[in-house]
Design a protein around this motif. Structure first.
Motif, PDB file in Angstrom:
ATOM      1  N   ARG A 269       0.830  -1.202   0.000  1.00 17.88           N
ATOM      2  CA  ARG A 269       0.000   0.000   0.000  1.00 17.88           C
ATOM      3  C   ARG A 269       0.864   1.252   0.000  1.00 17.88           C
ATOM      4  O   ARG A 269       1.956   1.271   0.542  1.00 17.88           O
ATOM      5  CB  ARG A 269      -0.911   0.004   1.216  1.00 17.88           C
ATOM      6  CG  ARG A 269      -1.907  -1.120   1.192  1.00 17.88           C
ATOM      7  CD  ARG A 269      -3.015  -0.895   2.207  1.00 17.88           C
ATOM      8  NE  ARG A 269      -4.031  -1.905   2.089  1.00 17.88           N
ATOM      9  CZ  ARG A 269      -5.071  -1.827   1.267  1.00 17.88           C
ATOM     10  NH1 ARG A 269      -5.229  -0.789   0.507  1.00 17.88           N
ATOM     11  NH2 ARG A 269      -5.961  -2.798   1.214  1.00 17.88           N
ATOM     12  N   CYS A 270       0.323   2.305  -0.584  1.00 15.81           N
ATOM     13  CA  CYS A 270       0.988   3.605  -0.594  1.00 15.81           C
ATOM     14  C   CYS A 270       0.974   4.161   0.830  1.00 15.81           C
ATOM     15  O   CYS A 270      -0.054   4.139   1.507  1.00 15.81           O
ATOM     16  CB  CYS A 270       0.257   4.546  -1.542  1.00 15.81           C
ATOM     17  SG  CYS A 270       0.827   6.256  -1.444  1.00 15.81           S
ATOM     18  N   ALA A 271       2.108   4.669   1.265  1.00 15.20           N
ATOM     19  CA  ALA A 271       2.214   5.195   2.633  1.00 15.20           C
ATOM     20  C   ALA A 271       1.422   6.487   2.806  1.00 15.20           C
ATOM     21  O   ALA A 271       1.043   6.842   3.916  1.00 15.20           O
ATOM     22  CB  ALA A 271       3.677   5.432   2.982  1.00 15.20           C
ATOM     23  N   LEU A 272       1.148   7.192   1.717  1.00 17.24           N
ATOM     24  CA  LEU A 272       0.460   8.479   1.833  1.00 17.24           C
ATOM     25  C   LEU A 272      -1.053   8.361   1.700  1.00 17.24           C
ATOM     26  O   LEU A 272      -1.793   8.788   2.568  1.00 17.24           O
ATOM     27  CB  LEU A 272       1.008   9.450   0.779  1.00 17.24           C
ATOM     28  CG  LEU A 272       0.526  10.889   0.859  1.00 17.24           C
ATOM     29  CD1 LEU A 272       0.835  11.481   2.223  1.00 17.24           C
ATOM     30  CD2 LEU A 272       1.180  11.722  -0.218  1.00 17.24           C
ATOM     31  N   CYS A 273      -1.540   7.736   0.622  1.00 17.81           N
ATOM     32  CA  CYS A 273      -2.995   7.676   0.410  1.00 17.81           C
ATOM     33  C   CYS A 273      -3.615   6.395   0.967  1.00 17.81           C
ATOM     34  O   CYS A 273      -4.817   6.322   1.163  1.00 17.81           O
ATOM     35  CB  CYS A 273      -3.334   7.832  -1.073  1.00 17.81           C
ATOM     36  SG  CYS A 273      -2.893   6.421  -2.104  1.00 17.81           S
ATOM     37  N   GLY A 274      -2.814   5.349   1.195  1.00 16.23           N
ATOM     38  CA  GLY A 274      -3.330   4.102   1.760  1.00 16.23           C
ATOM     39  C   GLY A 274      -3.893   3.137   0.739  1.00 16.23           C
ATOM     40  O   GLY A 274      -4.248   2.021   1.076  1.00 16.23           O
TER      41      GLY A 274
ATOM     42  N   LEU B  53      -3.828   0.545  -2.625  1.00 17.22           N
ATOM     43  CA  LEU B  53      -2.847  -0.363  -3.188  1.00 17.22           C
ATOM     44  C   LEU B  53      -2.005   0.422  -4.182  1.00 17.22           C
ATOM     45  O   LEU B  53      -2.479   1.386  -4.787  1.00 17.22           O
ATOM     46  CB  LEU B  53      -3.538  -1.524  -3.900  1.00 17.22           C
ATOM     47  CG  LEU B  53      -4.291  -2.500  -2.997  1.00 17.22           C
ATOM     48  CD1 LEU B  53      -5.064  -3.492  -3.839  1.00 17.22           C
ATOM     49  CD2 LEU B  53      -3.339  -3.228  -2.066  1.00 17.22           C
ATOM     50  N   ASN B  54      -0.755   0.024  -4.363  1.00 11.04           N
ATOM     51  CA  ASN B  54       0.129   0.768  -5.262  1.00 11.04           C
ATOM     52  C   ASN B  54      -0.476   0.940  -6.646  1.00 11.04           C
ATOM     53  O   ASN B  54      -0.326   1.983  -7.264  1.00 11.04           O
ATOM     54  CB  ASN B  54       1.489   0.085  -5.354  1.00 11.04           C
ATOM     55  CG  ASN B  54       2.341   0.392  -4.139  1.00 11.04           C
ATOM     56  OD1 ASN B  54       2.086   1.328  -3.400  1.00 11.04           O
ATOM     57  ND2 ASN B  54       3.359  -0.422  -3.918  1.00 11.04           N
ATOM     58  N   MET B  55      -1.180  -0.083  -7.136  1.00 12.02           N
ATOM     59  CA  MET B  55      -1.776   0.025  -8.462  1.00 12.02           C
ATOM     60  C   MET B  55      -2.932   1.029  -8.505  1.00 12.02           C
ATOM     61  O   MET B  55      -3.283   1.532  -9.557  1.00 12.02           O
ATOM     62  CB  MET B  55      -2.253  -1.338  -8.961  1.00 12.02           C
ATOM     63  CG  MET B  55      -3.327  -1.953  -8.084  1.00 12.02           C
ATOM     64  SD  MET B  55      -3.823  -3.568  -8.636  1.00 12.02           S
ATOM     65  CE  MET B  55      -5.253  -3.163  -9.581  1.00 12.02           C
ATOM     66  N   ASP B  56      -3.524   1.338  -7.328  1.00  9.77           N
ATOM     67  CA  ASP B  56      -4.648   2.281  -7.252  1.00  9.77           C
ATOM     68  C   ASP B  56      -4.253   3.603  -6.611  1.00  9.77           C
ATOM     69  O   ASP B  56      -5.119   4.405  -6.258  1.00  9.77           O
ATOM     70  CB  ASP B  56      -5.793   1.671  -6.437  1.00  9.77           C
ATOM     71  CG  ASP B  56      -6.315   0.386  -7.027  1.00  9.77           C
ATOM     72  OD1 ASP B  56      -6.343   0.287  -8.271  1.00  9.77           O
ATOM     73  OD2 ASP B  56      -6.674  -0.524  -6.262  1.00  9.77           O
ATOM     74  N   CYS B  57      -2.949   3.836  -6.441  1.00  6.80           N
ATOM     75  CA  CYS B  57      -2.454   5.023  -5.736  1.00  6.80           C
ATOM     76  C   CYS B  57      -2.987   6.287  -6.392  1.00  6.80           C
ATOM     77  O   CYS B  57      -2.930   6.448  -7.610  1.00  6.80           O
ATOM     78  CB  CYS B  57      -0.929   5.023  -5.746  1.00  6.80           C
ATOM     79  SG  CYS B  57      -0.203   6.464  -4.954  1.00  6.80           S
ATOM     80  N   SER B  58      -3.520   7.191  -5.572  1.00  5.92           N
ATOM     81  CA  SER B  58      -4.083   8.439  -6.084  1.00  5.92           C
ATOM     82  C   SER B  58      -3.090   9.596  -5.973  1.00  5.92           C
ATOM     83  O   SER B  58      -3.434  10.724  -6.297  1.00  5.92           O
ATOM     84  CB  SER B  58      -5.368   8.775  -5.329  1.00  5.92           C
ATOM     85  OG  SER B  58      -5.084   8.931  -3.957  1.00  5.92           O
ATOM     86  N   CYS B  59      -1.877   9.320  -5.530  1.00  5.43           N
ATOM     87  CA  CYS B  59      -0.868  10.362  -5.353  1.00  5.43           C
ATOM     88  C   CYS B  59      -0.123  10.617  -6.664  1.00  5.43           C
ATOM     89  O   CYS B  59      -0.024   9.745  -7.513  1.00  5.43           O
ATOM     90  CB  CYS B  59       0.137   9.947  -4.288  1.00  5.43           C
ATOM     91  SG  CYS B  59      -0.604   9.624  -2.688  1.00  5.43           S
ATOM     92  N   THR B  60       0.412  11.809  -6.772  1.00  3.37           N
ATOM     93  CA  THR B  60       1.228  12.127  -7.948  1.00  3.37           C
ATOM     94  C   THR B  60       2.669  11.731  -7.664  1.00  3.37           C
ATOM     95  O   THR B  60       3.066  11.541  -6.516  1.00  3.37           O
ATOM     96  CB  THR B  60       1.162  13.626  -8.268  1.00  3.37           C
ATOM     97  OG1 THR B  60       1.589  14.349  -7.118  1.00  3.37           O
ATOM     98  CG2 THR B  60      -0.250  14.036  -8.640  1.00  3.37           C
ATOM     99  N   GLU B  61       3.445  11.634  -8.713  1.00  3.03           N
ATOM    100  CA  GLU B  61       4.861  11.313  -8.537  1.00  3.03           C
ATOM    101  C   GLU B  61       5.574  12.480  -7.891  1.00  3.03           C
ATOM    102  O   GLU B  61       5.300  13.642  -8.192  1.00  3.03           O
ATOM    103  CB  GLU B  61       5.506  10.991  -9.887  1.00  3.03           C
ATOM    104  CG  GLU B  61       5.092   9.662 -10.448  1.00  3.03           C
ATOM    105  CD  GLU B  61       5.866   9.297 -11.709  1.00  3.03           C
ATOM    106  OE1 GLU B  61       6.754  10.070 -12.119  1.00  3.03           O
ATOM    107  OE2 GLU B  61       5.575   8.238 -12.265  1.00  3.03           O
ATOM    108  N   CYS B  62       6.523  12.172  -7.005  1.00  3.35           N
ATOM    109  CA  CYS B  62       7.281  13.198  -6.295  1.00  3.35           C
ATOM    110  C   CYS B  62       8.267  13.853  -7.265  1.00  3.35           C
ATOM    111  O   CYS B  62       9.046  13.180  -7.920  1.00  3.35           O
ATOM    112  CB  CYS B  62       8.026  12.566  -5.126  1.00  3.35           C
ATOM    113  SG  CYS B  62       9.023  13.742  -4.197  1.00  3.35           S
ATOM    114  N   GLU B  63       8.215  15.164  -7.351  1.00  8.77           N
ATOM    115  CA  GLU B  63       9.105  15.911  -8.245  1.00  8.77           C
ATOM    116  C   GLU B  63      10.357  16.398  -7.522  1.00  8.77           C
ATOM    117  O   GLU B  63      11.158  17.130  -8.093  1.00  8.77           O
ATOM    118  CB  GLU B  63       8.351  17.125  -8.826  1.00  8.77           C
ATOM    119  CG  GLU B  63       7.122  16.750  -9.635  1.00  8.77           C
ATOM    120  CD  GLU B  63       7.457  16.060 -10.951  1.00  8.77           C
ATOM    121  OE1 GLU B  63       8.521  16.342 -11.523  1.00  8.77           O
ATOM    122  OE2 GLU B  63       6.643  15.225 -11.388  1.00  8.77           O
TER     123      GLU B  63
END
Length: 132
Positions: free
Chosen positions: A24-29, A31-41
Motif C-alpha cells: 500500500r501507498c504510505a500516503l494515500c493508503g 494499493l500501489n496500483m490504485d495510488c491516487s498520489c502524484t509522482e514526487c518531483e
C-alpha cells in the motif's frame, strides 16, 4: 492468491499483465496500483546525477506543512468514521432470563451470548443454545 483485476481465480500475470503487488501507498493508503498520489518531483542525487524522485506518494520529501495538513485531514476522516460506527450500533433485545441488553457494534459482530442463549438478530431474537 495473488490479486488480478479480472478475478481472484486467475493468478497475477495472466493475460499479459505484470504481477500486481499488494503493498500500500504510505500516503494515500491505496494499493500501489490504485495510488491516487502524484509522482514526487523532489530532486534527488542518483548515480552521481540529479534526477527527480519519481516515487508515487513519497512521504520522505513532503514539506512539513503538507505532512501536517495530511495528518489533520486523516484525523478528521477517522473521527467521522468513528462517529458513523457509533451511529450504527444497535441494542439487542433483552435476554429472556436476566433482561440484559447488549450493544451490537460493527467492531464485534458477535456472537452475543447470555445465560445459554444466542442472539440471532432482531428477526429471531434470543435462541436457546443447541436449538439453532
Amino acid at each position: 492468491m495473488p490479486r488480478s483485476i479480472f478475478s481472484y481465480i486467475y493468478p497475477a500475470g495472466c493475460f499479459g499483465l505484470p504481477e500486481l503487488k499488494e503493498s500500500r501507498c504510505a500516503l494515500c493508503g491505496n494499493l500501489n496500483m490504485d495510488c491516487s498520489c502524484t509522482e514526487c518531483e523532489h530532486p534527488v542525487v542518483m548515480d552521481g546525477g540529479e534526477r527527480k524522485c519519481g516515487v508515487r506518494g513519497c512521504l520522505e520529501h513532503l514539506l512539513d506543512r503538507e505532512l501536517v495538513a495530511r495528518i489533520e485531514t486523516l484525523d478528521a476522516q477517522l473521527d467521522n468514521l468513528r462517529q458513523e460506527a457509533v451511529r450504527r450500533e444497535i441494542p439487542t433485545l433483552p435476554c429472556p432470563e436476566c433482561g440484559e441488553v447488549q450493544t451490537v457494534t460493527i467492531y464485534n459482530s458477535g456472537p452475543y451470548l447470555c445465560h445459554g442463549y444466542f442472539y440471532a438478530g432482531e428477526k429471531h431474537g434470543w435462541i436457546r443454545k443447541g436449538r439453532y
